[in-house]
Design a protein around this motif. Sequence first.
Motif, PDB file in Angstrom:
ATOM      1  N   ASP A 107       1.074 -23.872 -42.165  1.00  0.00           N
ATOM      2  CA  ASP A 107       2.626 -23.397 -42.534  1.00  0.00           C
ATOM      3  C   ASP A 107       2.987 -22.514 -41.275  1.00  0.00           C
ATOM      4  N   PHE A 108       4.488 -22.750 -41.082  1.00  0.00           N
ATOM      5  CA  PHE A 108       5.010 -21.916 -40.103  1.00  0.00           C
ATOM      6  C   PHE A 108       5.606 -20.713 -40.745  1.00  0.00           C
ATOM      7  N   ASP A 109       5.506 -19.557 -40.480  1.00  0.00           N
ATOM      8  CA  ASP A 109       6.480 -18.222 -41.184  1.00  0.00           C
ATOM      9  C   ASP A 109       7.341 -17.562 -39.810  1.00  0.00           C
ATOM     10  N   ILE A 110       8.261 -16.917 -40.136  1.00  0.00           N
ATOM     11  CA  ILE A 110       9.320 -16.233 -39.430  1.00  0.00           C
ATOM     12  C   ILE A 110       9.291 -15.045 -39.873  1.00  0.00           C
ATOM     13  N   ALA A 111       9.467 -14.262 -38.688  1.00  0.00           N
ATOM     14  CA  ALA A 111       9.925 -12.655 -38.839  1.00  0.00           C
ATOM     15  C   ALA A 111      11.068 -12.466 -38.186  1.00  0.00           C
ATOM     16  N   THR A 112      11.889 -11.534 -38.725  1.00  0.00           N
ATOM     17  CA  THR A 112      13.065 -11.415 -37.960  1.00  0.00           C
ATOM     18  C   THR A 112      13.619  -9.962 -38.418  1.00  0.00           C
ATOM     19  N   ASN A 113      14.725  -9.511 -37.695  1.00  0.00           N
ATOM     20  CA  ASN A 113      15.278  -8.117 -38.112  1.00  0.00           C
ATOM     21  C   ASN A 113      16.351  -8.242 -38.947  1.00  0.00           C
ATOM     22  N   ALA A 114      16.721  -9.766 -39.368  1.00  0.00           N
ATOM     23  CA  ALA A 114      18.121  -9.809 -39.980  1.00  0.00           C
ATOM     24  C   ALA A 114      17.561  -9.546 -41.465  1.00  0.00           C
ATOM     25  N   THR A 115      18.468  -9.030 -42.430  1.00  0.00           N
ATOM     26  CA  THR A 115      17.959  -8.623 -43.646  1.00  0.00           C
ATOM     27  C   THR A 115      18.122 -10.151 -44.557  1.00  0.00           C
ATOM     28  N   PRO A 116      17.393 -10.197 -45.628  1.00  0.00           N
ATOM     29  CA  PRO A 116      17.756 -11.325 -46.512  1.00  0.00           C
ATOM     30  C   PRO A 116      18.950 -11.739 -46.750  1.00  0.00           C
ATOM     31  N   GLN A 117      19.837 -11.022 -46.991  1.00  0.00           N
ATOM     32  CA  GLN A 117      21.342 -11.459 -47.234  1.00  0.00           C
ATOM     33  C   GLN A 117      21.769 -11.969 -45.921  1.00  0.00           C
ATOM     34  N   ILE A 120      15.454 -22.572 -36.751  1.00  0.00           N
ATOM     35  CA  ILE A 120      15.421 -21.281 -37.440  1.00  0.00           C
ATOM     36  C   ILE A 120      15.641 -20.161 -36.391  1.00  0.00           C
ATOM     37  N   VAL A 121      14.399 -20.198 -35.646  1.00  0.00           N
ATOM     38  CA  VAL A 121      14.706 -19.066 -34.636  1.00  0.00           C
ATOM     39  C   VAL A 121      16.051 -18.868 -33.747  1.00  0.00           C
ATOM     40  N   ARG A 122      16.209 -20.207 -33.291  1.00  0.00           N
ATOM     41  CA  ARG A 122      17.238 -20.461 -32.345  1.00  0.00           C
ATOM     42  C   ARG A 122      18.483 -20.115 -32.909  1.00  0.00           C
ATOM     43  N   ILE A 123      18.513 -20.437 -34.275  1.00  0.00           N
ATOM     44  CA  ILE A 123      20.119 -19.856 -34.819  1.00  0.00           C
ATOM     45  C   ILE A 123      19.982 -18.376 -35.037  1.00  0.00           C
ATOM     46  N   LEU A 124      18.885 -17.805 -35.387  1.00  0.00           N
ATOM     47  CA  LEU A 124      18.845 -16.262 -35.769  1.00  0.00           C
ATOM     48  C   LEU A 124      19.117 -15.643 -34.413  1.00  0.00           C
ATOM     49  N   GLN A 125      18.336 -16.003 -33.333  1.00  0.00           N
ATOM     50  CA  GLN A 125      18.510 -15.539 -31.939  1.00  0.00           C
ATOM     51  C   GLN A 125      20.273 -15.606 -31.599  1.00  0.00           C
ATOM     52  N   LYS A 126      20.578 -16.937 -31.756  1.00  0.00           N
ATOM     53  CA  LYS A 126      21.909 -17.081 -31.451  1.00  0.00           C
ATOM     54  C   LYS A 126      23.137 -15.995 -32.179  1.00  0.00           C
ATOM     55  N   ASN A 127      22.481 -15.588 -33.203  1.00  0.00           N
ATOM     56  CA  ASN A 127      23.550 -14.686 -33.972  1.00  0.00           C
ATOM     57  C   ASN A 127      23.049 -13.171 -33.626  1.00  0.00           C
ATOM     58  N   ASN A 128      22.242 -12.910 -32.573  1.00  0.00           N
ATOM     59  CA  ASN A 128      21.835 -11.627 -32.189  1.00  0.00           C
ATOM     60  C   ASN A 128      20.966 -10.896 -32.766  1.00  0.00           C
ATOM     61  N   PHE A 129      19.997 -11.760 -33.650  1.00  0.00           N
ATOM     62  CA  PHE A 129      18.940 -11.176 -34.300  1.00  0.00           C
ATOM     63  C   PHE A 129      17.820 -11.504 -33.467  1.00  0.00           C
ATOM     64  N   GLU A 130      16.575 -10.650 -33.645  1.00  0.00           N
ATOM     65  CA  GLU A 130      15.231 -10.963 -33.099  1.00  0.00           C
ATOM     66  C   GLU A 130      14.769 -11.801 -34.197  1.00  0.00           C
ATOM     67  N   ALA A 131      13.875 -12.795 -33.523  1.00  0.00           N
ATOM     68  CA  ALA A 131      13.108 -13.765 -34.564  1.00  0.00           C
ATOM     69  C   ALA A 131      11.912 -14.361 -33.714  1.00  0.00           C
ATOM     70  N   TYR A 132      10.970 -14.216 -34.509  1.00  0.00           N
ATOM     71  CA  TYR A 132       9.456 -14.950 -33.914  1.00  0.00           C
ATOM     72  C   TYR A 132       9.046 -15.813 -35.060  1.00  0.00           C
ATOM     73  N   VAL A 133       8.091 -16.694 -34.295  1.00  0.00           N
ATOM     74  CA  VAL A 133       7.221 -17.179 -35.419  1.00  0.00           C
ATOM     75  C   VAL A 133       5.833 -16.340 -35.233  1.00  0.00           C
ATOM     76  N   VAL A 134       5.413 -16.125 -36.480  1.00  0.00           N
ATOM     77  CA  VAL A 134       4.491 -15.105 -36.697  1.00  0.00           C
ATOM     78  C   VAL A 134       3.050 -15.457 -37.595  1.00  0.00           C
ATOM     79  N   GLY A 135       2.015 -14.704 -37.635  1.00  0.00           N
ATOM     80  CA  GLY A 135       1.219 -14.832 -38.476  1.00  0.00           C
ATOM     81  C   GLY A 135       0.032 -16.065 -38.065  1.00  0.00           C
ATOM     82  N   GLY A 136      -0.394 -16.520 -39.330  1.00  0.00           N
ATOM     83  CA  GLY A 136      -1.570 -17.379 -39.257  1.00  0.00           C
ATOM     84  C   GLY A 136      -1.282 -18.734 -38.370  1.00  0.00           C
TER      85      GLY A 136
END
Length: 445
Positions: A71-81, A42-58
């Motif tokens: 579990d693994f949560d992801i944070a990104t600057n992409a909007t939900p849509q 998921i991080v790879r696909i988001l970044q490939k589309n020029n978004f920032e994306a990280y695995v985050v939190g717990g």
Amino acid sequence: MLKRLGKFFDRSSQTNDGQHLVLKAHEHSLNPKKICRHACEIVRILQKNNFEAYVVGGCVRDLLLDLNPKDFDIATNATPQQIKNLFRRSRIIGRRFQIVHVQFGREPIEVTTFRSNNTEKNEKVQQAASGLLTRDNMFGSIHDDANRRDLTINALYYDTEKNTLHDFCDGLEDLAKRKIRIIGNPSTRYSEDPVRLLRVARFAAKLGFTVEAKSLKPIEKMSTNLKHVSAPRMFDETLKLFMGGYGLAVFQLLFEYRLFAQLIPQLNRLIEQGHPTAKNMVEQALTNTDLRIRSNKRVTPAFIYAALLWPSVQKVSSEYVKQGHPPASALTKAANEVISNQIPITAIPRRFTIAMREIWSMQLTLVKRGGNRAQRSMENPRFRAAYDFILLREQTGESLNGLGDWWTKYQDASEDERQNMVQKLNSHRSRNRRPRKRTNEPNNA
Ligand code: ATP
Ligand code: MG
């Protein structure tokens, strides 16, 4: 692992972008192979589309501590849509906090847009008079996102593509020092969301960390803010507190911080009044639950709540018996009362309250074992839980005349032995029974 991190806390030696600490691959101990491959994808696909994306939190926190992440949560600057557009099997959930569930494997992965709850910068963030945030679904930068998280150790971001670890709130330092520290002003953060009070106790207990003095100080005074949290959310939180494998340690801290009084006031009152078995009951129930979780056995909220509320049920029920109610109806009335006192605080779903009532009422039925009653009780789908409950009551010091042992033997016995056991009970009982008074009145039964 933390030793390896330790050397980076000398702020003069850090690789820093001027605003936050960035550790490169050779400077931290995280390994992308330890991250769930779906999250990496998921991080790879988001970044490939020029978004920032990280695995985050717990999960970052737990991996740094050599624990297994839940579990693994992801944070990104992409909007939900925008997230939804990139992943075919995804859906936007939640109204107040919109997040996207992306389905890759069996478990959905939560992908969240960077959020901000900066009330000064953002007039769309809404607050109630108590300070409670009623709306904070505003998008923000990664800095805003880090600062609205609860604890410093929960605000670490891992870029699985570049293999870099990002620390905005000195979380790495606190991990190394084994400290629980609230980000920002603790009182403000607790009033914005009082569930953070519970989270402090939960993580301190789970990780065996100490709570930093400034974060600890306002807890007791602010405990009553928990009244502003909705009962369904409080129920979910109690499950995380008591069914996470560290229930006993969590209870001890909640009790010490006087948060437990807000969670289950009826039980807290009995403990404070020195009730003979109430505290034992919580401690024993949670010890057993922790052990079951560690050996991958099933635990149910119904059993835990049945245990936590039992001392109150027993107390109320014995008052009804004193007033002349038969034991079974006294128990039913007590169960109704105790459950309806608890529901407004933690909304226990009906399927669990039904099971709790059954466990409680079987405490009376399992005493009656004559004829074919024992056999019939064993066929009841709730038998196993009710039997475990008898063992628990005995463990906490209730004296039940060897009832638990009897049932343990009965379950292992052959058909003949079972009949013998029941007959012995009958003869024992008839020896102890007072002879009925004979009357000359006609028997009109
Ligand atoms: P675990 O899942 O092991 O219980 P966790 O830290 O992942 O721990 P979650 O409840 O899954 O906890 O939350 C994920 C992240 O979201 C947290 O690490 C934290 O950064 C943030 N978070 C969760 N709840 C709050 C809250 N009430 N206030 C601020 N941030 C929160
Ligand atoms: Mg989590």
